[in-house]
Design a protein around this motif. Structure first.
Motif, PDB file in Angstrom:
ATOM      1  N   ALA A 120       0.849  -1.188   0.000  1.00 32.50           N
ATOM      2  CA  ALA A 120       0.000   0.000   0.000  1.00 32.50           C
ATOM      3  C   ALA A 120       0.887   1.242   0.000  1.00 32.50           C
ATOM      4  O   ALA A 120       2.005   1.232   0.541  1.00 32.50           O
ATOM      5  N   ALA A 121       0.403   2.315  -0.600  1.00 32.69           N
ATOM      6  CA  ALA A 121       1.192   3.542  -0.657  1.00 32.69           C
ATOM      7  C   ALA A 121       1.444   4.135   0.718  1.00 32.69           C
ATOM      8  O   ALA A 121       2.328   4.982   0.885  1.00 32.69           O
ATOM      9  N   THR A 122       0.693   3.690   1.703  1.00 28.48           N
ATOM     10  CA  THR A 122       0.871   4.155   3.084  1.00 28.48           C
ATOM     11  C   THR A 122       1.697   3.172   3.911  1.00 28.48           C
ATOM     12  O   THR A 122       1.694   3.224   5.138  1.00 28.48           O
ATOM     13  N   GLU A 123       2.412   2.259   3.232  1.00 28.36           N
ATOM     14  CA  GLU A 123       3.293   1.315   3.902  1.00 28.36           C
ATOM     15  C   GLU A 123       4.681   1.367   3.277  1.00 28.36           C
ATOM     16  O   GLU A 123       4.848   1.731   2.112  1.00 28.36           O
ATOM     17  N   LEU A 124       5.682   0.987   4.058  1.00 28.29           N
ATOM     18  CA  LEU A 124       7.047   0.875   3.552  1.00 28.29           C
ATOM     19  C   LEU A 124       7.783  -0.071   4.498  1.00 28.29           C
ATOM     20  O   LEU A 124       8.418   0.354   5.454  1.00 28.29           O
ATOM     21  N   LYS A 125       7.687  -1.374   4.203  1.00 29.72           N
ATOM     22  CA  LYS A 125       8.175  -2.381   5.136  1.00 29.72           C
ATOM     23  C   LYS A 125       9.175  -3.313   4.466  1.00 29.72           C
ATOM     24  O   LYS A 125       8.864  -3.937   3.451  1.00 29.72           O
ATOM     25  N   ALA A 126      10.357  -3.394   5.056  1.00 28.87           N
ATOM     26  CA  ALA A 126      11.351  -4.384   4.660  1.00 28.87           C
ATOM     27  C   ALA A 126      11.461  -5.411   5.780  1.00 28.87           C
ATOM     28  O   ALA A 126      10.890  -5.236   6.867  1.00 28.87           O
ATOM     29  N   GLN A 137      12.652  10.382  -8.647  1.00 26.52           N
ATOM     30  CA  GLN A 137      11.586  10.936  -9.486  1.00 26.52           C
ATOM     31  C   GLN A 137      10.202  10.446  -9.072  1.00 26.52           C
ATOM     32  O   GLN A 137       9.272  10.403  -9.878  1.00 26.52           O
ATOM     33  N   ASN A 138      10.060  10.119  -7.779  1.00 22.05           N
ATOM     34  CA  ASN A 138       8.781   9.605  -7.284  1.00 22.05           C
ATOM     35  C   ASN A 138       8.210  10.394  -6.116  1.00 22.05           C
ATOM     36  O   ASN A 138       7.017  10.276  -5.826  1.00 22.05           O
ATOM     37  N   TYR A 139       9.031  11.145  -5.425  1.00 17.12           N
ATOM     38  CA  TYR A 139       8.534  11.878  -4.258  1.00 17.12           C
ATOM     39  C   TYR A 139       7.354  12.763  -4.642  1.00 17.12           C
ATOM     40  O   TYR A 139       6.353  12.843  -3.915  1.00 17.12           O
ATOM     41  N   HIS A 140       7.445  13.395  -5.810  1.00 14.57           N
ATOM     42  CA  HIS A 140       6.395  14.335  -6.227  1.00 14.57           C
ATOM     43  C   HIS A 140       5.067  13.640  -6.516  1.00 14.57           C
ATOM     44  O   HIS A 140       4.026  14.302  -6.584  1.00 14.57           O
ATOM     45  N   ASP A 141       5.095  12.315  -6.699  1.00  9.11           N
ATOM     46  CA  ASP A 141       3.861  11.602  -7.039  1.00  9.11           C
ATOM     47  C   ASP A 141       2.909  11.446  -5.857  1.00  9.11           C
ATOM     48  O   ASP A 141       1.693  11.375  -6.044  1.00  9.11           O
ATOM     49  N   TYR A 142       3.433  11.369  -4.656  1.00  3.72           N
ATOM     50  CA  TYR A 142       2.604  10.996  -3.507  1.00  3.72           C
ATOM     51  C   TYR A 142       1.394  11.905  -3.276  1.00  3.72           C
ATOM     52  O   TYR A 142       0.308  11.409  -2.955  1.00  3.72           O
ATOM     53  N   PRO A 143       1.490  13.216  -3.435  1.00  2.00           N
ATOM     54  CA  PRO A 143       0.299  14.039  -3.201  1.00  2.00           C
ATOM     55  C   PRO A 143      -0.710  14.028  -4.353  1.00  2.00           C
ATOM     56  O   PRO A 143      -1.773  14.651  -4.242  1.00  2.00           O
ATOM     57  N   ASP A 144      -0.401  13.312  -5.439  1.00  2.00           N
ATOM     58  CA  ASP A 144      -1.264  13.348  -6.618  1.00  2.00           C
ATOM     59  C   ASP A 144      -2.448  12.385  -6.499  1.00  2.00           C
ATOM     60  O   ASP A 144      -2.415  11.417  -5.724  1.00  2.00           O
ATOM     61  N   LYS A 145      -3.472  12.659  -7.278  1.00  2.00           N
ATOM     62  CA  LYS A 145      -4.730  11.921  -7.175  1.00  2.00           C
ATOM     63  C   LYS A 145      -4.534  10.422  -7.380  1.00  2.00           C
ATOM     64  O   LYS A 145      -5.101   9.610  -6.639  1.00  2.00           O
ATOM     65  N   PHE A 146      -3.747  10.026  -8.385  1.00  2.00           N
ATOM     66  CA  PHE A 146      -3.632   8.599  -8.693  1.00  2.00           C
ATOM     67  C   PHE A 146      -2.986   7.817  -7.546  1.00  2.00           C
ATOM     68  O   PHE A 146      -3.182   6.618  -7.413  1.00  2.00           O
ATOM     69  N   GLY A 148      -3.580   8.663  -4.377  1.00  2.00           N
ATOM     70  CA  GLY A 148      -4.477   8.786  -3.245  1.00  2.00           C
ATOM     71  C   GLY A 148      -4.328  10.074  -2.475  1.00  2.00           C
ATOM     72  O   GLY A 148      -4.772  10.174  -1.331  1.00  2.00           O
ATOM     73  N   ASN A 149      -3.688  11.087  -3.117  1.00  2.53           N
ATOM     74  CA  ASN A 149      -3.507  12.397  -2.468  1.00  2.53           C
ATOM     75  C   ASN A 149      -2.857  12.255  -1.092  1.00  2.53           C
ATOM     76  O   ASN A 149      -3.307  12.829  -0.104  1.00  2.53           O
ATOM     77  N   ILE A 150      -1.787  11.500  -1.036  1.00  2.67           N
ATOM     78  CA  ILE A 150      -1.120  11.215   0.240  1.00  2.67           C
ATOM     79  C   ILE A 150      -0.244  12.393   0.655  1.00  2.67           C
ATOM     80  O   ILE A 150       0.573  12.887  -0.128  1.00  2.67           O
ATOM     81  N   PRO A 152       2.847  14.109   1.882  1.00  2.93           N
ATOM     82  CA  PRO A 152       4.234  13.662   1.911  1.00  2.93           C
ATOM     83  C   PRO A 152       4.740  13.366   3.320  1.00  2.93           C
ATOM     84  O   PRO A 152       5.700  12.598   3.492  1.00  2.93           O
ATOM     85  N   ALA A 153       4.114  13.947   4.331  1.00  4.60           N
ATOM     86  CA  ALA A 153       4.505  13.645   5.705  1.00  4.60           C
ATOM     87  C   ALA A 153       4.368  12.158   6.006  1.00  4.60           C
ATOM     88  O   ALA A 153       5.141  11.598   6.803  1.00  4.60           O
ATOM     89  N   VAL A 154       3.400  11.511   5.371  1.00  5.10           N
ATOM     90  CA  VAL A 154       3.211  10.073   5.571  1.00  5.10           C
ATOM     91  C   VAL A 154       4.414   9.318   5.024  1.00  5.10           C
ATOM     92  O   VAL A 154       4.988   8.446   5.706  1.00  5.10           O
ATOM     93  N   LEU A 155       4.815   9.637   3.800  1.00  3.59           N
ATOM     94  CA  LEU A 155       5.978   8.990   3.199  1.00  3.59           C
ATOM     95  C   LEU A 155       7.226   9.229   4.034  1.00  3.59           C
ATOM     96  O   LEU A 155       8.007   8.304   4.297  1.00  3.59           O
ATOM     97  N   ASN A 156       7.429  10.452   4.474  1.00  2.40           N
ATOM     98  CA  ASN A 156       8.641  10.776   5.220  1.00  2.40           C
ATOM     99  C   ASN A 156       8.710  10.031   6.554  1.00  2.40           C
ATOM    100  O   ASN A 156       9.786   9.578   6.971  1.00  2.40           O
ATOM    101  N   THR A 157       7.577   9.881   7.202  1.00  5.39           N
ATOM    102  CA  THR A 157       7.532   9.118   8.445  1.00  5.39           C
ATOM    103  C   THR A 157       7.806   7.641   8.187  1.00  5.39           C
ATOM    104  O   THR A 157       8.525   6.980   8.956  1.00  5.39           O
ATOM    105  N   LEU A 158       7.270   7.117   7.092  1.00  2.00           N
ATOM    106  CA  LEU A 158       7.533   5.725   6.727  1.00  2.00           C
ATOM    107  C   LEU A 158       9.026   5.499   6.491  1.00  2.00           C
ATOM    108  O   LEU A 158       9.595   4.492   6.941  1.00  2.00           O
ATOM    109  N   ALA A 159       9.649   6.422   5.769  1.00  2.00           N
ATOM    110  CA  ALA A 159      11.083   6.301   5.497  1.00  2.00           C
ATOM    111  C   ALA A 159      11.877   6.358   6.804  1.00  2.00           C
ATOM    112  O   ALA A 159      12.822   5.581   7.008  1.00  2.00           O
ATOM    113  N   PHE A 160      11.505   7.277   7.677  1.00  2.50           N
ATOM    114  CA  PHE A 160      12.189   7.423   8.965  1.00  2.50           C
ATOM    115  C   PHE A 160      12.110   6.120   9.758  1.00  2.50           C
ATOM    116  O   PHE A 160      13.116   5.637  10.298  1.00  2.50           O
ATOM    117  N   ASP A 161      10.925   5.541   9.804  1.00  2.00           N
ATOM    118  CA  ASP A 161      10.721   4.323  10.591  1.00  2.00           C
ATOM    119  C   ASP A 161      11.428   3.111   9.982  1.00  2.00           C
ATOM    120  O   ASP A 161      11.789   2.166  10.700  1.00  2.00           O
TER     121      ASP A 161
END
Length: 244
Positions: A120-126, A137-146, A148-150, A152-161
Protein backbone atom coordinates in the motif's frame (compact mmCIF):
# COMPACT_ATOMS: atom_id res chain seq x y z
CA UNK A 1 -2.84 6.46 -18.75
CA UNK A 2 -0.68 9.57 -19.03
CA UNK A 3 1.17 8.37 -15.94
CA UNK A 4 1.73 4.97 -17.56
CA UNK A 5 3.22 6.70 -20.61
CA UNK A 6 5.47 8.64 -18.28
CA UNK A 7 6.70 5.45 -16.67
CA UNK A 8 7.46 3.95 -20.07
CA UNK A 9 9.38 6.99 -21.23
CA UNK A 10 11.57 7.27 -18.15
CA UNK A 11 12.22 3.59 -17.43
CA UNK A 12 15.41 1.97 -18.68
CA UNK A 13 14.83 -1.79 -18.28
CA UNK A 14 13.04 -3.72 -15.49
CA UNK A 15 10.82 -3.22 -12.38
CA UNK A 16 9.11 -5.08 -9.38
CA UNK A 17 6.15 -7.28 -8.21
CA UNK A 18 3.94 -9.44 -6.08
CA UNK A 19 2.44 -8.95 -2.66
CA UNK A 20 5.04 -11.24 -1.04
CA UNK A 21 8.80 -10.63 -1.34
CA UNK A 22 10.53 -12.80 -3.91
CA UNK A 23 14.22 -13.61 -3.98
CA UNK A 24 16.70 -16.37 -4.75
CA UNK A 25 19.76 -17.62 -2.97
CA UNK A 26 22.71 -17.67 -5.39
CA UNK A 27 25.49 -15.15 -4.80
CA UNK A 28 25.48 -12.10 -7.10
CA UNK A 29 27.83 -12.28 -10.09
CA UNK A 30 29.65 -8.96 -9.89
CA UNK A 31 31.18 -9.58 -13.30
CA UNK A 32 27.83 -8.89 -14.95
CA UNK A 33 27.91 -6.08 -17.49
CA UNK A 34 27.35 -2.69 -15.95
CA UNK A 35 24.78 -0.17 -17.19
CA UNK A 36 27.63 1.82 -18.70
CA UNK A 37 25.65 4.02 -21.07
CA UNK A 38 23.06 4.79 -18.42
CA UNK A 39 25.76 5.48 -15.83
CA UNK A 40 27.09 8.28 -18.02
CA UNK A 41 23.68 9.97 -18.00
CA UNK A 42 22.31 9.11 -14.55
CA UNK A 43 25.56 8.97 -12.52
CA UNK A 44 24.47 5.93 -10.53
CA UNK A 45 27.85 4.95 -9.06
CA UNK A 46 28.64 8.56 -8.07
CA UNK A 47 25.23 9.04 -6.47
CA UNK A 48 25.56 5.76 -4.59
CA UNK A 49 28.91 7.00 -3.29
CA UNK A 50 27.29 10.30 -2.28
CA UNK A 51 24.72 8.26 -0.31
CA UNK A 52 27.59 6.47 1.42
CA UNK A 53 26.49 3.03 0.19
CA UNK A 54 28.91 0.18 0.92
CA UNK A 55 29.19 -3.59 0.89
CA UNK A 56 26.79 -5.28 3.26
CA UNK A 57 24.28 -2.43 3.36
CA UNK A 58 20.53 -2.95 3.19
CA UNK A 59 18.55 -0.71 0.83
CA UNK A 60 14.93 0.09 0.02
CA UNK A 61 14.58 1.17 -3.61
CA UNK A 62 11.13 2.77 -3.53
CA UNK A 63 9.24 2.55 -6.83
CA UNK A 64 12.23 1.10 -8.69
CA UNK A 65 11.05 1.79 -12.24
CA UNK A 66 13.28 0.14 -14.81
CA UNK A 67 15.55 -1.32 -12.16
CA UNK A 68 18.66 0.73 -12.97
CA UNK A 69 19.15 1.91 -9.40
CA UNK A 70 18.48 -1.54 -7.98
CA UNK A 71 21.11 -3.11 -10.24
CA UNK A 72 23.58 -0.39 -9.31
CA UNK A 73 22.97 -0.81 -5.57
CA UNK A 74 22.97 -4.63 -5.72
CA UNK A 75 26.43 -4.67 -7.26
CA UNK A 76 27.74 -2.39 -4.52
CA UNK A 77 26.16 -4.05 -1.46
CA UNK A 78 27.15 -7.51 -2.67
CA UNK A 79 26.08 -10.90 -1.32
CA UNK A 80 26.08 -9.74 2.30
CA UNK A 81 23.77 -6.84 1.49
CA UNK A 82 20.24 -6.65 0.12
CA UNK A 83 18.05 -4.43 -2.02
CA UNK A 84 14.33 -4.40 -1.27
CA UNK A 85 12.47 -3.17 -4.33
CA UNK A 86 9.14 -1.83 -3.08
CA UNK A 87 6.32 -0.65 -5.32
CA UNK A 88 3.53 1.56 -4.03
CA UNK A 89 0.41 -0.29 -5.19
CA UNK A 90 -1.20 2.62 -7.11
CA UNK A 91 2.00 3.09 -9.09
CA UNK A 92 2.37 -0.64 -9.69
CA UNK A 93 -1.14 -0.71 -11.13
CA UNK A 94 -0.01 1.65 -13.89
CA UNK A 95 3.38 0.07 -14.51
CA UNK A 96 2.50 -3.61 -14.86
CA UNK A 97 5.23 -4.36 -17.40
CA UNK A 98 7.92 -2.87 -15.20
CA UNK A 99 6.57 -4.79 -12.23
CA UNK A 100 6.82 -8.08 -14.14
CA UNK A 101 10.30 -7.27 -15.40
CA UNK A 102 11.49 -6.44 -11.91
CA UNK A 103 10.17 -9.76 -10.64
CA UNK A 104 12.26 -11.41 -13.35
CA UNK A 105 15.31 -9.51 -12.12
CA UNK A 106 14.92 -11.09 -8.68
CA UNK A 107 15.13 -14.52 -10.33
CA UNK A 108 18.40 -13.69 -12.09
CA UNK A 109 21.25 -15.54 -10.30
CA UNK A 110 23.35 -12.41 -10.70
CA UNK A 111 20.92 -10.44 -8.52
CA UNK A 112 20.14 -12.91 -5.78
CA UNK A 113 20.42 -10.08 -3.24
CA UNK A 114 17.30 -8.37 -4.64
CA UNK A 115 13.70 -8.98 -3.58
CA UNK A 116 10.45 -7.40 -4.68
CA UNK A 117 7.11 -6.52 -3.12
CA UNK A 118 4.08 -4.37 -3.78
CA UNK A 119 2.68 -2.53 -0.77
CA UNK A 120 0.00 0.00 0.00
CA UNK A 121 1.19 3.54 -0.66
CA UNK A 122 0.87 4.16 3.08
CA UNK A 123 3.29 1.31 3.90
CA UNK A 124 7.05 0.87 3.55
CA UNK A 125 8.18 -2.38 5.14
CA UNK A 126 11.35 -4.38 4.66
CA UNK A 127 12.34 -7.54 6.52
CA UNK A 128 14.85 -5.56 8.58
CA UNK A 129 15.86 -1.97 9.30
CA UNK A 130 17.78 -0.57 6.34
CA UNK A 131 20.79 1.69 5.80
CA UNK A 132 19.31 3.58 2.84
CA UNK A 133 15.85 4.50 1.63
CA UNK A 134 16.13 5.74 -1.92
CA UNK A 135 13.61 7.12 -4.38
CA UNK A 136 14.18 8.73 -7.76
CA UNK A 137 11.59 10.94 -9.49
CA UNK A 138 8.78 9.60 -7.28
CA UNK A 139 8.53 11.88 -4.26
CA UNK A 140 6.39 14.33 -6.23
CA UNK A 141 3.86 11.60 -7.04
CA UNK A 142 2.60 11.00 -3.51
CA UNK A 143 0.30 14.04 -3.20
CA UNK A 144 -1.26 13.35 -6.62
CA UNK A 145 -4.73 11.92 -7.17
CA UNK A 146 -3.63 8.60 -8.69
CA UNK A 147 -1.59 7.86 -5.54
CA UNK A 148 -4.48 8.79 -3.24
CA UNK A 149 -3.51 12.40 -2.47
CA UNK A 150 -1.12 11.21 0.24
CA UNK A 151 0.44 13.87 2.43
CA UNK A 152 4.23 13.66 1.91
CA UNK A 153 4.50 13.65 5.71
CA UNK A 154 3.21 10.07 5.57
CA UNK A 155 5.98 8.99 3.20
CA UNK A 156 8.64 10.78 5.22
CA UNK A 157 7.53 9.12 8.44
CA UNK A 158 7.53 5.72 6.73
CA UNK A 159 11.08 6.30 5.50
CA UNK A 160 12.19 7.42 8.97
CA UNK A 161 10.72 4.32 10.59
CA UNK A 162 12.26 1.97 7.98
CA UNK A 163 15.80 3.22 8.58
CA UNK A 164 18.40 2.25 11.16
CA UNK A 165 19.63 5.09 13.36
CA UNK A 166 22.13 6.96 11.23
CA UNK A 167 20.48 5.71 8.04
CA UNK A 168 20.13 7.83 4.91
CA UNK A 169 17.05 8.97 3.00
CA UNK A 170 18.12 10.00 -0.51
CA UNK A 171 15.65 11.79 -2.78
CA UNK A 172 16.08 12.65 -6.44
CA UNK A 173 13.35 14.59 -8.18
CA UNK A 174 12.57 17.08 -10.93
CA UNK A 175 12.90 20.64 -9.69
CA UNK A 176 9.97 23.04 -9.97
CA UNK A 177 10.19 26.83 -9.80
CA UNK A 178 11.29 28.35 -6.52
CA UNK A 179 8.31 29.16 -4.32
CA UNK A 180 5.91 26.85 -6.20
CA UNK A 181 5.60 24.32 -3.39
CA UNK A 182 3.59 21.33 -4.59
CA UNK A 183 1.66 23.27 -7.25
CA UNK A 184 3.22 21.44 -10.20
CA UNK A 185 3.37 17.86 -8.97
CA UNK A 186 0.47 16.56 -11.09
CA UNK A 187 0.87 18.87 -14.09
CA UNK A 188 4.59 19.36 -14.75
CA UNK A 189 5.61 16.38 -12.56
CA UNK A 190 7.98 18.64 -10.64
CA UNK A 191 8.28 19.80 -7.05
CA UNK A 192 9.95 22.77 -5.39
CA UNK A 193 13.17 21.54 -3.70
CA UNK A 194 12.57 23.90 -0.79
CA UNK A 195 9.26 22.29 0.14
CA UNK A 196 10.82 18.82 0.00
CA UNK A 197 13.59 19.87 2.39
CA UNK A 198 11.05 21.42 4.76
CA UNK A 199 8.76 18.38 4.71
CA UNK A 200 11.53 15.81 5.26
CA UNK A 201 13.13 17.78 8.08
CA UNK A 202 9.70 18.01 9.74
CA UNK A 203 9.69 14.19 9.97
CA UNK A 204 12.83 14.28 12.14
CA UNK A 205 15.54 13.98 9.51
CA UNK A 206 18.66 16.14 9.40
CA UNK A 207 19.59 17.58 6.01
CA UNK A 208 23.23 16.58 5.44
CA UNK A 209 24.00 17.40 1.85
CA UNK A 210 23.08 18.05 -1.76
CA UNK A 211 24.64 16.88 -5.00
CA UNK A 212 24.51 18.80 -8.28
CA UNK A 213 25.27 15.77 -10.45
CA UNK A 214 21.87 15.97 -12.17
CA UNK A 215 21.47 19.75 -12.14
CA UNK A 216 20.74 21.56 -15.40
CA UNK A 217 20.73 25.36 -15.14
CA UNK A 218 19.41 25.48 -18.71
CA UNK A 219 16.07 24.03 -17.62
CA UNK A 220 13.76 26.94 -16.77
CA UNK A 221 11.50 24.54 -14.80
CA UNK A 222 8.36 25.68 -16.64
CA UNK A 223 7.85 22.65 -18.91
CA UNK A 224 6.44 19.24 -18.11
CA UNK A 225 9.22 16.71 -17.68
CA UNK A 226 7.94 14.76 -20.71
CA UNK A 227 8.17 17.76 -23.04
CA UNK A 228 10.47 16.75 -25.91
CA UNK A 229 12.58 19.86 -25.47
CA UNK A 230 13.63 18.88 -21.94
CA UNK A 231 12.82 15.19 -21.41
CA UNK A 232 15.84 13.39 -20.02
CA UNK A 233 17.60 16.67 -19.24
CA UNK A 234 15.49 18.21 -16.49
CA UNK A 235 17.05 20.09 -13.61
CA UNK A 236 17.02 17.50 -10.82
CA UNK A 237 17.93 17.91 -7.18
CA UNK A 238 19.60 15.22 -5.08
CA UNK A 239 18.99 15.65 -1.34
CA UNK A 240 20.60 13.56 1.40
CA UNK A 241 18.93 13.31 4.79
CA UNK A 242 20.06 11.38 7.87
CA UNK A 243 18.04 9.77 10.63
CA UNK A 244 19.58 10.78 13.96
Amino acid sequence: MRRLLAVALLATTAACSGNAPTANTAAPDTSLARDTATDARRHGPEIAAFAGLKAGDKVIDLIPGGGYWTRTFARIVGPSGHVYGIWAAPYANEAATDVRNYAALTRDPGFANVSASTQAATELKAAEPVDLVFTSQNYHDYPDKFMGNIDPAVLNTLAFDALKPGGIFLIIDHAAAAGSGMRDTDTLHRIDPAIVKKQVEAAGFAFVGESKLLANPGDDRTKAVFDKSIRGRTDQFIFKFKKP
